[in-house]
Write a protein that holds these residues in place. Structure first.
Motif, short mmCIF file in Angstrom:
data_model
loop_
_atom_site.label_atom_id
_atom_site.label_comp_id
_atom_site.label_asym_id
_atom_site.label_seq_id
_atom_site.Cartn_x
_atom_site.Cartn_y
_atom_site.Cartn_z
N ASN A 145 0.80 -1.22 0.00
CA ASN A 145 0.00 0.00 0.00
C ASN A 145 0.83 1.27 0.00
N ASP A 186 -7.91 -17.85 4.71
CA ASP A 186 -8.11 -16.79 5.68
C ASP A 186 -7.19 -15.61 5.39
N GLN A 229 -8.25 -3.62 -8.26
CA GLN A 229 -8.44 -5.02 -8.58
C GLN A 229 -7.33 -5.84 -7.93
N MET A 235 -8.34 -13.65 2.26
CA MET A 235 -9.44 -12.72 2.49
C MET A 235 -9.00 -11.52 3.31
N ARG A 236 -8.13 -11.74 4.29
CA ARG A 236 -7.66 -10.61 5.10
C ARG A 236 -6.87 -9.62 4.24
N THR A 274 -6.64 -9.36 0.89
CA THR A 274 -7.41 -8.79 -0.22
C THR A 274 -8.20 -7.57 0.22
N ARG A 275 -8.82 -7.65 1.38
CA ARG A 275 -9.63 -6.53 1.86
C ARG A 275 -8.78 -5.33 2.27
N ARG A 276 -7.54 -5.56 2.64
CA ARG A 276 -6.69 -4.47 3.11
C ARG A 276 -5.89 -3.82 1.99
N ARG A 300 -5.17 -1.58 -1.02
CA ARG A 300 -5.83 -0.41 -1.61
C ARG A 300 -5.59 -0.45 -3.12
#
Length: 505
Positions: A429, A445, A458, A448-449, A451-453, A455
């Motif tokens: 980031n 897990d 895609q 998903m963690r 990927t969401r963080r 910025r």
């Protein structure tokens, strides 16, 4: 000009076909304005050069503000006349599908024009053509499947939400994927019923001019699609400042994107959709599966199209416990991706687009050495008349180094190490850009963690650059604000009109 008499398969075949693409044999070099191919009003031309050989391909019309004024007036007249803007969606679909069919029928010629113009391998150019045709067909099929709305009201009113074309759309596209980027812009804009003015890059105008003749053959009405070759500071600026252009769609550098937003503010507050630069992180965790396969993907993520890719995986972040072994595998993969003759179907990389970009990349390579990064591969241009730079890999890159922060737009990979998930996210980031990111792991897990963080507009999980026409493409931060592909792009090129009808009791 017709397609070659037989399917080109070898370098000799492509060279023979290239010999036929001359002005004397019908290669179009004039602007396409108001349903006619014309010279620039002031008679100016620009040379388009084959970067693999240094030879001038053609002198192309170089438009300026005077040509833009004529094109904008023709586009506005087409909008007001309604031959396209008010045409039934199903009939617009039929025309765009015919254009897609014509592009498919001339795919070898179109791909070859892009290869000769900007140096990309012919196999890559053919892949781009498939993507461009697929985009046009997808957006055409979307036209008659987007519904308006009836808002919930009481019996005293009927409330409608209608979708209408924006009007005149100017599309400014880059040189690295000339026809594919063109399709991503013009397909949804035309599908929505707009009149479109295309400004191709001055470095790769030939395929856009050929597309204009196919668009006329497909049946696009007068003034609905026009092509203005020329420079950004002349015709591009004129389109951006025009009070009669309703929307500006742009793919290119962040610096130019910022200028275009200023021009929109100085003129009529036109909508501006930007897809700008990137410095994309590609994160490899130690638990990822099959390091050999991942290494090949990591190498292709930066060296495909000579690294002249907005979403290139130019920052490789590798968990330190596997870093040394993994970088060795990346180096082995890169060895098989050396540049070659763009007309050879076996070439993975081709030539840099022009001398300026070539020198820019070499300057960054010298900068990386001076900053203390470890040069593991490449680093020097290949000898010969063409503008060829081999895969270049730097290890031990840190956040303070220019090669780790700035978009190089060439075959230069910067490798970072990390020890924890938190550090990987922080490094990923730590950038002005947010166009794409990659993530390789077998831990769902963690996937998903992280990927969401991240910025980023895609995220590619256990792949790089995956997706099809159903997925939107675009970025956040200084990578832009618009979205290409999918039905979301079609929505961007239309306005909502609210209609409230009072009903008698």
């Amino acid at each position: 000009m017709t397609e070659h008499h037989r399917l080109p398969r070898t370098r000799d075949d492509w060279q023979a076909l290239a010999a036929e693409l001359t002005v004397e044999r019908g290669l179009e070099t004039r602007a396409y304005i108001d349903d006619a191919f014309v010279e620039a009003q002031r008679g100016a031309t620009l040379a388009t050069v084959n970067p693999a050989t240094g030879e001038i391909l053609a002198e192309v019309a170089s438009c300026d503000a005077a040509d833009a004024e004529v094109a904008v007036a023709a586009a506005r007249a087409a909008v007001d006349g309604g031959a396209w803007s008010r045409l039934a969606p199903g009939r617009r679909k039929a025309v765009l599908l015919k254009l897609a069919d014509l592009m498919a029928a001339h795919k070898h010629e179109l791909a070859l024009l892009d290869t000769l113009d900007m140096g990309k391998p012919i196999s890559s150019a053919l892949g781009d053509l498939a993507g461009a045709i697929g985009c046009l067909r997808y957006q055409a099929e979307c036209i008659d499947k987007l519904y308006g709305e009836v808002a919930p009201t009481g019996e005293e009113a009927l409330a409608l939400v209608l979708r209408e074309p924006l009007g005149v759309v100017a599309c400014i596209v880059p040189w690295n994927f000339p026809l594919m980027m063109t399709a991503w812009k013009i397909a949804p804009a035309l599908a929505a019923g707009n009149s479109v003015i295309l400004k191709p890059s001055e470095k790769s105008p030939l395929s856009a001019l050929r597309l204009a003749s196919l668009a006329r053959e497909a049946g696009l009405p007068r003034g609905v699609f026009q092509v203005l070759p020329g420079f950004g500071h002349t015709v591009g600026k004129a389109l951006a400042l025009s009070m009669e252009v309703d929307c500006l769609a742009f793919t290119g550098s962040t610096g130019v994107g910022k200028q275009l937003m200023q021009y929109a503010g100085q003129s009529n507050l036109k909508k501006v959709y930007l897809e700008c630069g990137g410095k994309s992180p590609n994160i490899v965790f130690a638990d990822c599966k099959d390091l050999d396969r991942v290494a090949k993907h990591a190498a292709a993520a930066i060296f495909h199209n000579q690294g002249e890719v907005c979403i290139a995986g130019s920052r490789l972040l590798v968990e330190n416990s596997i870093r040394e072994a993994f970088v060795d595998k990346v180096l082995a993969a890169a060895e098989a991706m050396q540049p070659g003759d763009p007309l050879d179907p076996a070439s993975f990389m081709g030539a840099m687009v022009d001398r300026a970009q070539y020198e820019r990349v070499l300057d960054f390579i010298r900068c990386g050495v001076e900053e203390g990064a470890t040069l593991r591969a490449g680093g020097e241009a290949l000898e010969g008349p063409g503008l060829f730079i081999p895969p270049t890999v730097f290890d031990g890159v840190t956040e303070r180094m220019a090669i780790g922060r700035e978009e190089i737009f060439g075959p230069v990979l910067a490798v970072f190490g990390f020890d924890s998930e938190e550090e990987a996210v922080r490094l990923a980031n730590d950038s002005d850009y947010g166009l794409a990111a990659g993530l390789w792991s077998q831990d769902i897990d963690r996937i998903m963690r992280v990927t969401r963080r991240l910025r980023s507009g895609q995220v590619f999980v256990n792949n790089w650059a995956g997706g099809d026409q159903t997925m939107p493409f675009g970025g956040v931060k200084q990578s832009g604000n618009g979205r290409d592909k999918s039905h979301h792009s079609l929505e961007e090129y239309s306005d909502l009109k609210s209609v409230w009808m009072s009903l008698s009791p």
